[in-house]
Design a protein around this motif. Structure first.
Motif, PDB file in Angstrom:
ATOM      1  N   ALA A   1      46.622  29.106  13.098  1.00  0.00           N
ATOM      2  CA  ALA A   1      47.557  29.555  14.262  1.00  0.00           C
ATOM      3  C   ALA A   1      46.618  30.823  14.787  1.00  0.00           C
ATOM      4  N   THR A   2      46.779  31.066  16.053  1.00  0.00           N
ATOM      5  CA  THR A   2      46.153  31.801  16.687  1.00  0.00           C
ATOM      6  C   THR A   2      47.202  32.356  17.882  1.00  0.00           C
ATOM      7  N   ASP A   3      47.031  33.669  18.383  1.00  0.00           N
ATOM      8  CA  ASP A   3      47.690  34.141  19.399  1.00  0.00           C
ATOM      9  C   ASP A   3      47.102  33.741  20.991  1.00  0.00           C
ATOM     10  N   GLY A   4      47.850  33.662  21.818  1.00  0.00           N
ATOM     11  CA  GLY A   4      47.216  33.240  23.275  1.00  0.00           C
ATOM     12  C   GLY A   4      48.320  32.660  24.194  1.00  0.00           C
ATOM     13  N   PRO A   5      49.052  31.672  23.514  1.00  0.00           N
ATOM     14  CA  PRO A   5      50.259  31.120  24.447  1.00  0.00           C
ATOM     15  C   PRO A   5      51.276  32.088  24.513  1.00  0.00           C
ATOM     16  N   PHE A   6      52.088  32.024  25.596  1.00  0.00           N
ATOM     17  CA  PHE A   6      53.153  32.963  25.917  1.00  0.00           C
ATOM     18  C   PHE A   6      54.304  32.371  26.615  1.00  0.00           C
TER      19      PHE A   6
END
Length: 507
Positions: free
Chosen positions: A257-262
């Motif tokens: 998993a990674t942050d980036g979409p919103f």
């Protein structure tokens, strides 16, 4: 030859066998759990993440991104900036379409011209209209001259909305354009699954490593999780946030998993009151983002209180990142200024197909009601939600996506009202000053000057509110631990992760 819109739309109803594909003797078939059946596989359209994943398997563009997020060559093996308005791309000698024909510079020129055409509905139509001329000195050289300097043109050419297809593809109902990607479509069951086989003449030696991929649509997110935990599939996208802990605790599985979409809100500025920036700003200040992070994402995210410029980006500013902070008193004051002291009634479009969209919409609805805005929820399936957004048939809409790339220019497709109608941005809303600044940013090659331009653009965007940010979210894929090669791409490139399936293997 031109692809007719009717023919391309019909192609989504019956995906055919495409020539040139042959299963390899080894590698096995990977079973991938999609979050929805693609509403469309039109190569130049934006119809969501599931469609993007499939397009990244059957097509390739001039450029793309490596797993670490850096630009890399695809059909073009190299590129250079000859002058502020001239980019030169050198094509690979061994890039082939699935029917065995070589990909030539003339083919790429045709694709760009079709995308930019007057009646085109391509997602990147406006960007490609910035091209003044295209020269093809030989079969492997493409020389693009733009109307103004464009520092970000390589990023545009790396988008999965800029796939290169064979101009000589058969046309008609049930036929999709022939691509040059690592897999071809063998068969499909409409609404349920798509079967791919490896293209044995793909231009990268030894790839793809898989003999095939079976894409299975699980619109219900709980069924998708059950499928990976039961071993019915090998890899799933869109791991529900409430299931991430269970995936992490399962010794047979791995979560990437990674942050980036919103998440954010769009507006239809032609509807009552929503054309007033004060009302849009009031909506921004009415919403407590911490509640969205807690309810929709089980704490796996963070509040988004400004434009979606990620912390750590050279274009990020701490103060501007709080420009739409929760302040219900300020929201009520702005509504009074707009002559709406008693609030108003509206509708809020989302979808019940993705729990995060539905949960986000319900939290937004509650907070809007607290400042006097009564929003009736509309929760159709994802394909219907996309179509309603594209046609501007909404008042306020909940949306979730990522910017087109990790550069600040990637924000443009979400806030530039001069672009063709799309479900990813507000409808009927033009902000000339913002459009001017975004154009200036992409024309500037000096990094420090670009930063100042984009900071100013963020200030204008906060004042005019073409969108209202809601929450950053951790976006995850779950897979069997035996799978190698697949990777969740970083930041805004998370939706490009399907491209790494060319290197995936079942050990």
């Amino acid at each position: 030859m031109r692809f007719t819109r009717r023919g391309l739309i019909a192609a989504t109803a019956a995906l055919p066998f495409l020539p040139g594909g042959a299963a390899r003797a080894q590698g096995g078939t990977l079973r991938f759990g999609l979050s929805s059946f693609p509403p469309s596989l039109l190569p130049w359209a934006n119809t969501g993440t599931a469609a993007a994943t499939v397009k990244l398997l059957i097509h390739r563009g001039l450029l793309s991104y490596a797993p670490d997020g850096t630009l890399r060559g695809e059909i073009a093996e190299s590129w250079r900036n000859e002058s502020p308005t001239v980019w030169v791309f050198t094509l690979r000698d061994n890039a082939l379409f699935h029917n065995g024909e070589k990909v030539t510079a003339a083919d790429v020129k045709w694709n760009i011209e079709q995308i930019a055409a007057e009646r085109s509905t391509a997602h990147y139509r406006a960007e490609m209209q910035q091209v003044a001329s295209i020269e093809t000195p030989d079969a492997r050289t493409l020389r693009i001259t733009t109307k103004a300097p464009i520092a970000t043109l390589p990023n545009w050419m790396a988008s999965y909305h800029m796939m290169i297809v064979n101009p000589r593809s058969p046309t008609g109902a049930g036929v999709l354009p022939i691509g040059a990607g690592p897999f071809t479509i063998r068969a499909q069951e409409r609404g349920t699954s798509i079967d791919l086989v490896a293209f044995d003449r793909y231009y990268k030696p030894g790839q793809p490593k898989l003999a095939g991929i079976r894409l299975i649509a699980y619109a219900d997110e709980n069924l998708r999780v059950s499928a990976i935990r039961a071993g019915d599939v090998d890899l799933i996208e869109y791991v529900p946030w409430q299931a991430m802990a269970a995936i992490e605790a399962d010794d047979r599985l791995r979560l990437d998993a990674t942050d980036g979409p919103f998440m954010y809100l769009n507006f239809n500025a032609t509807r009552p009151h929503l054309g007033d920036a004060r009302v849009r700003r009031a909506i921004g200040h009415a919403i407590k983002r911490d509640d969205i992070v807690k309810v929709a994402f089980f704490g796996r995210g963070s509040p988004l209180q400004g434009m979606p410029i990620a912390p750590g980006s050279e274009f990020f500013d701490e103060a501007l990142s709080r420009g739409q902070a929760y302040d219900p008193d300020k929201a009520k004051s702005l509504l009074r200024e707009a002559g709406l002291a008693n609030g108003f009634s509206t509708t809020l479009l989302s979808t019940a197909q993705y729990g995060m969209h539905k949960d986000t919409a319900e939290v937004v609805q509650q907070h809007l009601a607290a400042v006097g805005i009564q929003a009736e929820l509309r929760l159709p399936d994802w394909a219907t939600r996309v179509n309603l957004g594209n046609r501007g048939q909404f008042d306020i809409a909940v949306m979730g996506t990522a910017t087109d790339n990790n550069d600040a220019d990637g924000l443009n497709t979400l806030i530039d009202g001069s672009l063709s109608p799309s479900y990813v941005r507000s409808a009927g809303l033009r902000i000339p000053k913002l459009e001017e600044l975004m154009q200036a940013g992409r024309a500037e090659f000096d990094t420090a000057k670009r930063r100042e331009i984009y900071l100013q653009a963020q200030r204008v965007a906060l004042e005019e509110a073409p969108l209202v940010g809601l929450a950053w979210r951790s976006q995850g894929y779950a897979m069997k631990k035996e799978i190698t090669g697949f990777k969740a791409m970083p930041g805004a490139l998370n939706f490009f992760s399907g491209i790494t399936l060319e290197d995936a293997a079942l050990s």
